[in-house]
Structure formats: C-alpha cells, structure tokens
Scaffold this active site. Structure first.
Site, PDB file in Angstrom:
ATOM      1  N   HIS A  18       1.016  -1.117   0.042  1.00 57.28           N
ATOM      2  CA  HIS A  18      -0.079  -0.076   0.032  1.00 57.28           C
ATOM      3  C   HIS A  18       0.890   1.209  -0.091  1.00 57.28           C
ATOM      4  O   HIS A  18       0.372   2.277  -0.461  1.00 57.28           O
ATOM      5  CB  HIS A  18      -1.000   0.007   1.205  1.00 57.28           C
ATOM      6  CG  HIS A  18      -2.067  -1.230   1.136  1.00 57.28           C
ATOM      7  ND1 HIS A  18      -2.705  -1.747   2.000  1.00 57.28           N
ATOM      8  CD2 HIS A  18      -2.507  -1.617   0.063  1.00 57.28           C
ATOM      9  CE1 HIS A  18      -3.535  -2.676   1.688  1.00 57.28           C
ATOM     10  NE2 HIS A  18      -3.340  -2.624   0.348  1.00 57.28           N
ATOM     11  N   HIS A  41      -7.805  -7.853  -7.972  1.00 52.41           N
ATOM     12  CA  HIS A  41      -8.272  -8.679  -7.018  1.00 52.41           C
ATOM     13  C   HIS A  41      -8.068  -7.590  -5.511  1.00 52.41           C
ATOM     14  O   HIS A  41      -7.462  -7.618  -4.986  1.00 52.41           O
ATOM     15  CB  HIS A  41      -7.197  -9.587  -6.798  1.00 52.41           C
ATOM     16  CG  HIS A  41      -6.824 -10.541  -7.851  1.00 52.41           C
ATOM     17  ND1 HIS A  41      -6.312  -9.939  -8.942  1.00 52.41           N
ATOM     18  CD2 HIS A  41      -7.165 -11.702  -7.902  1.00 52.41           C
ATOM     19  CE1 HIS A  41      -6.281 -11.102  -9.718  1.00 52.41           C
ATOM     20  NE2 HIS A  41      -6.528 -12.242  -9.302  1.00 52.41           N
ATOM     21  N   SER A 105      -6.905  -1.796  -0.590  1.00 54.10           N
ATOM     22  CA  SER A 105      -6.497  -1.060  -1.619  1.00 54.10           C
ATOM     23  C   SER A 105      -7.645  -0.359  -2.258  1.00 54.10           C
ATOM     24  O   SER A 105      -7.204   0.813  -2.594  1.00 54.10           O
ATOM     25  CB  SER A 105      -5.636  -2.256  -2.558  1.00 54.10           C
ATOM     26  OG  SER A 105      -6.440  -3.132  -3.007  1.00 54.10           O
ATOM     27  N   GLU A 123     -13.562  -7.999  -7.620  1.00 55.39           N
ATOM     28  CA  GLU A 123     -13.469  -9.078  -6.549  1.00 55.39           C
ATOM     29  C   GLU A 123     -14.546 -10.006  -6.775  1.00 55.39           C
ATOM     30  O   GLU A 123     -15.462 -10.057  -7.063  1.00 55.39           O
ATOM     31  CB  GLU A 123     -13.546  -8.340  -5.071  1.00 55.39           C
ATOM     32  CG  GLU A 123     -13.744  -9.250  -4.031  1.00 55.39           C
ATOM     33  CD  GLU A 123     -12.660 -10.197  -3.758  1.00 55.39           C
ATOM     34  OE1 GLU A 123     -11.556  -9.844  -3.960  1.00 55.39           O
ATOM     35  OE2 GLU A 123     -12.931 -11.355  -3.552  1.00 55.39           O
ATOM     36  N   GLY A 149     -10.146 -11.941 -12.098  1.00 54.39           N
ATOM     37  CA  GLY A 149      -9.406 -10.705 -12.245  1.00 54.39           C
ATOM     38  C   GLY A 149      -8.659 -10.536 -13.501  1.00 54.39           C
ATOM     39  O   GLY A 149      -8.143  -9.199 -13.846  1.00 54.39           O
ATOM     40  N   ASP A 169      -3.110  -8.262  -7.601  1.00 60.07           N
ATOM     41  CA  ASP A 169      -2.689  -8.624  -6.313  1.00 60.07           C
ATOM     42  C   ASP A 169      -3.527 -10.117  -5.912  1.00 60.07           C
ATOM     43  O   ASP A 169      -4.592  -9.962  -4.970  1.00 60.07           O
ATOM     44  CB  ASP A 169      -3.106  -7.539  -5.270  1.00 60.07           C
ATOM     45  CG  ASP A 169      -2.890  -7.885  -3.643  1.00 60.07           C
ATOM     46  OD1 ASP A 169      -2.072  -8.796  -3.490  1.00 60.07           O
ATOM     47  OD2 ASP A 169      -3.516  -7.296  -2.926  1.00 60.07           O
TER      48      ASP A 169
HETATM   49  N1  SAM Z   1      -6.080  -6.210  -3.078  1.00 57.46           N
HETATM   50  C1  SAM Z   1      -6.508  -6.337  -1.808  1.00 57.46           C
HETATM   51  C2  SAM Z   1      -5.732  -5.010  -0.644  1.00 57.46           C
HETATM   52  O1  SAM Z   1      -4.710  -5.052  -1.009  1.00 57.46           O
HETATM   53  O2  SAM Z   1      -6.396  -4.715   0.126  1.00 57.46           O
HETATM   54  C3  SAM Z   1      -6.123  -7.587  -1.071  1.00 57.46           C
HETATM   55  C4  SAM Z   1      -6.664  -8.666  -2.152  1.00 57.46           C
HETATM   56  S1  SAM Z   1      -6.200 -10.382  -1.664  1.00 57.46           S
HETATM   57  C5  SAM Z   1      -4.700 -10.454  -1.581  1.00 57.46           C
HETATM   58  C6  SAM Z   1      -6.842 -11.194  -3.190  1.00 57.46           C
HETATM   59  C7  SAM Z   1      -8.380 -11.306  -3.460  1.00 57.46           C
HETATM   60  O3  SAM Z   1      -8.495 -11.976  -4.623  1.00 57.46           O
HETATM   61  C8  SAM Z   1      -9.099 -11.735  -2.437  1.00 57.46           C
HETATM   62  O4  SAM Z   1     -10.088 -11.050  -1.583  1.00 57.46           O
HETATM   63  C9  SAM Z   1      -9.692 -12.986  -3.043  1.00 57.46           C
HETATM   64  O5  SAM Z   1     -11.068 -13.353  -2.653  1.00 57.46           O
HETATM   65  C10 SAM Z   1      -9.836 -12.545  -4.493  1.00 57.46           C
HETATM   66  N2  SAM Z   1      -9.833 -13.586  -5.686  1.00 57.46           N
HETATM   67  C11 SAM Z   1      -9.764 -14.794  -5.729  1.00 57.46           C
HETATM   68  N3  SAM Z   1      -9.504 -15.346  -6.782  1.00 57.46           N
HETATM   69  C12 SAM Z   1      -9.887 -14.128  -7.646  1.00 57.46           C
HETATM   70  C13 SAM Z   1     -10.191 -14.117  -9.267  1.00 57.46           C
HETATM   71  N4  SAM Z   1     -10.206 -15.180  -9.985  1.00 57.46           N
HETATM   72  N5  SAM Z   1     -10.374 -12.880  -9.470  1.00 57.46           N
HETATM   73  C14 SAM Z   1     -10.672 -11.899  -8.643  1.00 57.46           C
HETATM   74  N6  SAM Z   1     -10.616 -11.914  -7.389  1.00 57.46           N
HETATM   75  C15 SAM Z   1     -10.118 -13.021  -6.795  1.00 57.46           C
END
Ligand code: SAM
Length: 290
Positions: A18, A41, A105, A123, A149, A169
């Site tokens: 971040h 993501h 994020s 998401e 994503g 991410d």
């Molecule tokens: N970017 C966020 C932050 O910095 O606050 C954290 C994201 S976290 C590491 C990854 C996220 O991707 C999770 O919330 C998960 O549910 C989501 N996720 C998992 N598979 C995904 C996909 N195929 N496409 C989009 N999101 C997905």
C-alpha cells in the site's frame, strides 16, 4: 476460493504494497489529466481489526500498528512526508487516532481520486464483493465488478483516459499464480503499453521469484518498456520455503522517483517491521536473462 484477506489485513505485506501503491498514485496525480485505477483482486475494501478474522491472527499488530496508532513512535520527518497520503487515508478511517479499521487497496485508491478520475474494483468472492459494493457502490467515480481478475484486463484496457494504474494482487491459493501474472501482464501491455502495473508476490522460496522476475523483465523488453522496478522487503533470510519470508512488488512503468523515495522509506520500514534483526530490503530494476 478459501483465501480471505481479512486475516492478513494491515500486515507487513499490506504495508509495503500500500505504501508503493500510494507513492505511484501521488505520481499520477502530478499531471492534471484524469487517470483510471484498476484493482483486479480488490478484497473487501475495509477490515475491522477487532473482528474475528483480523484479531484471530493479529498480523496487523506487527504491521500497520508499528506505523499508526497509539503505540507507534513518530516517524523521521522525511519518511512522514512520503507516507503522509497513506497514513492520512488510514486516519480518515480512524479519526480518533486509535487503529481499529484498516483500509484495503480500493479505499486507498479512492482516497487518491480527483474529479474526473475513475476506479474499477474487481473481486470474485461474493461476500467481499458485497462489502465492496456497500463501500463504493454509490460513488459515481467507482465501479465494482465480480469477475475473474485476469479476464477483466482484456475488457478494461486500454482505459479511455489513456493514463492509469493497475494493481494485480491475487491470493496465491493455486499453483501457477506467478505464471498467470506474467501472462496477464504480457496481454495487458499489448493493450496499454504506458500503464503503471503493480504486481505483488510472496517470497517463500527464492528460485520461483527469480524466474518470475526474469519472465517479467522479458515481457517488458518485448513490449519495449523500461526494465521494471522490483521492491522487496524480507523479514528474514529465505531459508525455509514453507513460510512467508518476505514479499515484493514489481512495478512496470514505475515513476522515476520511486527508487529514491523508497531508499528513504524502506530502512525505517525494516527497522519497524523486523523482529529478529535479520530483516532487509532489496531495490532493483529486474534484468532480462542473458
Ligand atoms: N488488493 C487487496 C488489498 O490490497 O487490500 C487484497 C486482495 S487479496 C490478496 C486477493 C483477493 O482476490 C481476495 O479477496 C480473493 O477473494 C480475491 N480473488 C480470488 N480469486 C480471484 C479471481 N479469480 N478474480 C478476482 N478476485 C479473486
């Protein structure tokens, strides 16, 4: 989809990611022309640190609590200046100065939008998408999507503003994530060569990370963009490949100021986040393989 980011919100990895994200957005704001931010993501957008998931692991206590809140010592002035946009966005969630909520994020990104800028937060987890819709749904500058994503990048690039930042991410739940990220970057650069791309990765074993960096450097060279910046924070020497020893970000089309800024920020970050005196950071452009 078992991964829930709430367990890790505000940990050392979020702090590094971040901070780099906010510095890149500060840079995008330096020109008047509008920009678009895409979070592939995005997570739920906000974590309540006293609620079950975050308090079960307490990861935030050895992360953001070392920079913000009652127990955090004041930062050196040069570091405080560079972290101001990040810490102000956290303060906006915690107006009395006690750390209870950590913005993910998408909320950090929204804090950096000006009139005319736009945010797309994607998401896939239904509960997190619903939470995100609750936070951003009424804001005309923001759009929440619930798709894969990587797939949205095909539809969303290039942005109509022709200026923008893309955060990739993913959760690293399935094998092959580093390869999927590299492939996604290749496709994205073919559509939007001048975008700033931030790719987060865990550092467990060094070998896959080195392969990933070489792959990304090759993709950048083929797309005729400068060698990307790599920014890594290690809590320990990565001898045990089964644990998270550190993490990093690849930044493609990084602002040219980013290395100098991080050379100011990272020593202080290591000092605060490292518990055993073995922590370090690494900054570099990644080079194509010979
Ligand atoms: N970017 C966020 C932050 O910095 O606050 C954290 C994201 S976290 C590491 C990854 C996220 O991707 C999770 O919330 C998960 O549910 C989501 N996720 C998992 N598979 C995904 C996909 N195929 N496409 C989009 N999101 C997905």
């Amino acid at each position: 989809m078992n991964y829930r980011h709430a367990y890790h919100a505000g940990n050392f990895a979020d702090v590094l990611k971040h901070i780099v994200l906010m510095r890149c957005l500060v840079h995008l704001r330096r020109k008047e022309a509008p920009f678009r931010v895409i979070d592939t993501h995005a997570g739920a957008g906000r974590a309540h640190l006293d609620q079950a998931a975050a308090s079960a692991t307490g990861e935030w206590q050895s992360g953001i609590a070392r920079l913000f809140g009652a127990d955090a010592a004041p930062l050196p002035p040069a570091v405080a200046d560079l972290l101001a946009p990040y810490l102000e966005a956290i303060r906006a969630e915690n107006p009395d100065g006690t750390l209870k909520v950590y913005p993910g994020s998408p909320l950090l990104m929204r804090a950096m939008l000006r009139a005319g800028d736009a945010l797309i937060a994607n998401e896939l987890h239904p509960a997190d998408t619903a939470a995100l819709r609750g936070l951003l749904g009424k804001d005309k500058a923001c759009k929440v999507l619930a798709e894969d994503g990587y797939r949205i990048l095909k539809a969303m690039l290039p942005p109509k503003e022709r200026r923008g930042l893309i955060l990739i991410d993913p959760p690293f739940e399935e094998p092959g994530e580093l390869i999927r990220m590299t492939d996604a970057l290749k496709g994205a650069l073919a559509r939007f060569q001048t975008g700033t791309y931030l790719l987060w990765y865990p550092i467990k074993d060094e070998k896959p990370v080195a392969r990933f960096q070489r792959g990304v450097a090759e993709v950048c060279a083929a797309a005729r963009v400068e060698p990307p910046a790599s920014i890594e924070l290690l809590l320990r020497v990565p001898r045990n490949p089964l644990i998270l020893n550190g993490c990093g970000l690849i930044v493609v089309n990084a602002p040219h100021t980013i290395h100098a800024e991080l050379q100011t920020i990272l020593p202080e970050l290591v000092k605060r986040l490292d518990d055993n005196g073995k922590g370090t950071y690494r900054l570099g452009p990644t080079q194509p393989s010979p």
